[in-house]
Motif scaffolding. Structure first.
Motif, PDB file in Angstrom:
ATOM      1  N   GLU A  74       0.836  -1.205   0.000  1.00 28.57           N
ATOM      2  CA  GLU A  74       0.000   0.000   0.000  1.00 28.57           C
ATOM      3  C   GLU A  74       0.871   1.255   0.000  1.00 28.57           C
ATOM      4  O   GLU A  74       0.563   2.237  -0.699  1.00 28.57           O
ATOM      5  N   LEU A  75       1.967   1.249   0.777  1.00 28.42           N
ATOM      6  CA  LEU A  75       2.856   2.402   0.819  1.00 28.42           C
ATOM      7  C   LEU A  75       3.522   2.634  -0.536  1.00 28.42           C
ATOM      8  O   LEU A  75       3.668   3.788  -0.986  1.00 28.42           O
ATOM      9  N   ALA A  76       3.917   1.530  -1.221  1.00 24.79           N
ATOM     10  CA  ALA A  76       4.531   1.676  -2.542  1.00 24.79           C
ATOM     11  C   ALA A  76       3.523   2.264  -3.535  1.00 24.79           C
ATOM     12  O   ALA A  76       3.878   3.123  -4.355  1.00 24.79           O
ATOM     13  N   ALA A  77       2.273   1.805  -3.468  1.00 29.45           N
ATOM     14  CA  ALA A  77       1.252   2.355  -4.362  1.00 29.45           C
ATOM     15  C   ALA A  77       1.049   3.842  -4.099  1.00 29.45           C
ATOM     16  O   ALA A  77       0.939   4.654  -5.029  1.00 29.45           O
ATOM     17  N   LEU A  78       1.028   4.230  -2.833  1.00 27.39           N
ATOM     18  CA  LEU A  78       0.880   5.655  -2.502  1.00 27.39           C
ATOM     19  C   LEU A  78       2.075   6.466  -2.976  1.00 27.39           C
ATOM     20  O   LEU A  78       1.921   7.607  -3.462  1.00 27.39           O
ATOM     21  N   ASN A  79       3.281   5.897  -2.887  1.00 29.03           N
ATOM     22  CA  ASN A  79       4.464   6.606  -3.384  1.00 29.03           C
ATOM     23  C   ASN A  79       4.402   6.790  -4.895  1.00 29.03           C
ATOM     24  O   ASN A  79       4.792   7.849  -5.409  1.00 29.03           O
ATOM     25  N   ARG A  80       3.915   5.774  -5.624  1.00 32.35           N
ATOM     26  CA  ARG A  80       3.795   5.904  -7.079  1.00 32.35           C
ATOM     27  C   ARG A  80       2.786   7.001  -7.436  1.00 32.35           C
ATOM     28  O   ARG A  80       3.019   7.819  -8.332  1.00 32.35           O
ATOM     29  N   GLN A  81       1.648   7.011  -6.705  1.00 37.03           N
ATOM     30  CA  GLN A  81       0.662   8.063  -6.967  1.00 37.03           C
ATOM     31  C   GLN A  81       1.236   9.445  -6.670  1.00 37.03           C
ATOM     32  O   GLN A  81       0.996  10.412  -7.422  1.00 37.03           O
ATOM     33  N   LEU A  82       2.025   9.555  -5.602  1.00 39.11           N
ATOM     34  CA  LEU A  82       2.629  10.831  -5.253  1.00 39.11           C
ATOM     35  C   LEU A  82       3.642  11.267  -6.305  1.00 39.11           C
ATOM     36  O   LEU A  82       3.699  12.454  -6.683  1.00 39.11           O
ATOM     37  N   ALA A  83       4.428  10.320  -6.829  1.00 34.56           N
ATOM     38  CA  ALA A  83       5.409  10.657  -7.872  1.00 34.56           C
ATOM     39  C   ALA A  83       4.706  11.104  -9.142  1.00 34.56           C
ATOM     40  O   ALA A  83       5.122  12.074  -9.799  1.00 34.56           O
ATOM     41  N   ALA A  84       3.626  10.418  -9.514  1.00 36.31           N
ATOM     42  CA  ALA A  84       2.871  10.822 -10.704  1.00 36.31           C
ATOM     43  C   ALA A  84       2.280  12.216 -10.524  1.00 36.31           C
ATOM     44  O   ALA A  84       2.284  13.041 -11.446  1.00 36.31           O
ATOM     45  N   ALA A  85       1.782  12.486  -9.322  1.00 37.31           N
ATOM     46  CA  ALA A  85       1.228  13.821  -9.068  1.00 37.31           C
ATOM     47  C   ALA A  85       2.315  14.887  -9.140  1.00 37.31           C
ATOM     48  O   ALA A  85       2.097  15.986  -9.676  1.00 37.31           O
ATOM     49  N   GLU A  86       3.522  14.586  -8.628  1.00 38.65           N
ATOM     50  CA  GLU A  86       4.623  15.543  -8.715  1.00 38.65           C
ATOM     51  C   GLU A  86       5.056  15.768 -10.157  1.00 38.65           C
ATOM     52  O   GLU A  86       5.448  16.890 -10.515  1.00 38.65           O
ATOM     53  N   ASN A  87       5.019  14.732 -11.017  1.00 41.26           N
ATOM     54  CA  ASN A  87       5.383  14.889 -12.414  1.00 41.26           C
ATOM     55  C   ASN A  87       4.378  15.766 -13.164  1.00 41.26           C
ATOM     56  O   ASN A  87       4.761  16.534 -14.053  1.00 41.26           O
ATOM     57  N   THR A  88       3.117  15.614 -12.837  1.00 45.72           N
ATOM     58  CA  THR A  88       2.091  16.401 -13.539  1.00 45.72           C
ATOM     59  C   THR A  88       1.920  17.799 -12.947  1.00 45.72           C
ATOM     60  O   THR A  88       1.201  18.631 -13.531  1.00 45.72           O
ATOM     61  N   LEU A  89       2.560  18.095 -11.804  1.00 48.23           N
ATOM     62  CA  LEU A  89       2.387  19.396 -11.167  1.00 48.23           C
ATOM     63  C   LEU A  89       2.877  20.560 -12.022  1.00 48.23           C
ATOM     64  O   LEU A  89       2.172  21.563 -12.159  1.00 48.23           O
TER      65      LEU A  89
END
Length: 297
Positions: free
Chosen positions: A219-234
């Protein structure tokens, strides 16, 4: 009332208030009949001015009003007694004069009567003193009972009207308080169940703990991937937001210019000036009708 449902107790008290029996049942002293004889006597005698109110007309008599009425009636009774003694004395004197034979009282009889009168007056003064002491004792007892009823109304068998009214207000707000307490208890029970689940998960054996740990890491890895994707699209989102802000600024300027032009056109129209738009519109309509006739539409 301690074993009764608060809603039922509130309904009973409200029914008493609607029927008008509430103050009657809680009244310690109720004077319902006026002393009409005093009013009739004061009409015939040279008494002071009449009072505009009577004890019987007071819905909520206070100690001050009762004391004032008592003083007033004492004065009336003293004048009534004086008038009665005067009339009886005159009647006896006239009967003694016109009697056949006339009643003649000697000096010795007057002395004996004065002696008896002095004894009777002394006895009367003693009884008045006893009555005064009894009244003072009753007043002290009444004040002590009133103070005890106000200070410890729940233990007193005769609660005051103000305290009963306060209890009625508390009964009206009691159902809402019970609902709030029930909701609070339900929330605390849910938190207790959640805490029990957490404590149960903390006391798992080693294989179950490793399995739970792997799930939490996934679950933590999935949340980190979502956070990285959000940072890329920021950055792209920021650029889009800036472009939209610029477009909004341009549109606002156009809106302001259009508003100014509309106000200017309205002013010219009100003043009778021509801005050329109406002539242009008539020319376009004429041209449109001509083209329609040419193409046969």
């Amino acid at each position: 009332m301690a074993d009764t449902n608060p809603a039922e107790a509130l309904k009973q008290l409200q029914s008493l208030v609607e029927n008008g029996d509430f103050k009657t049942q809680l009244a310690i002293l109720r004077i319902s009949e006026p002393i009409s004889a005093i009013g009739e006597i004061t009409d015939r005698t040279n008494s002071p001015s009449k009072r505009g109110s009577d004890v019987s007309t007071l819905d909520n008599p206070s100690p001050a009003s009762l004391e004032a009425d008592l003083t007033h009636y004492k004065e009336l009774f003293s004048k009534l007694r004086f008038s009665y003694v005067e009339q009886v004395t005159k009647e006896k004197f006239l009967r003694a004069i016109v009697g056949d034979p006339p009643l003649v009282v000697s000096h010795n009889e007057n002395v004996e009567l004065e002696t008896q009168l002095a004894e009777i007056k002394a006895e009367l003064r003693g009884r008045k003193e006893d009555v005064r002491l009894m009244v003072e004792e009753m007043e002290k007892m009444g004040r002590s009972l009133a103070e005890r009823g106000c200070s410890n109304d729940m233990l007193s068998p005769f609660p005051s009207y103000n305290n009963v009214s306060l209890q009625m207000t508390q009964l009206e707000t009691l159902p809402e308080s019970i609902e709030n307490l029930e909701s609070t208890v339900a929330g605390l029970r849910a938190k207790q169940v959640a805490n029990m689940d957490v404590s149960a998960s903390q006391n798992l054996p080693l294989p179950a703990t490793l399995s739970l740990l792997s799930e939490r890491e996934a679950e933590l890895a999935a949340l980190n991937r979502q956070l990285a994707a959000a940072e890329n699209t920021l950055p792209r989102k920021k650029r889009d937001a800036e472009a939209m802000e610029r477009e909004i600024g341009v549109l606002e300027r156009r809106k302001a210019e259009a508003v100014i032009q509309a106000r200017e056109a309205q002013r010219k129209k009100q003043e009778g000036e021509s801005d050329g738009l109406e002539e242009m519109g008539r020319w376009y309509r004429g041209a449109e009708e001509t083209l329609k006739k040419l193409v046969g539409v």
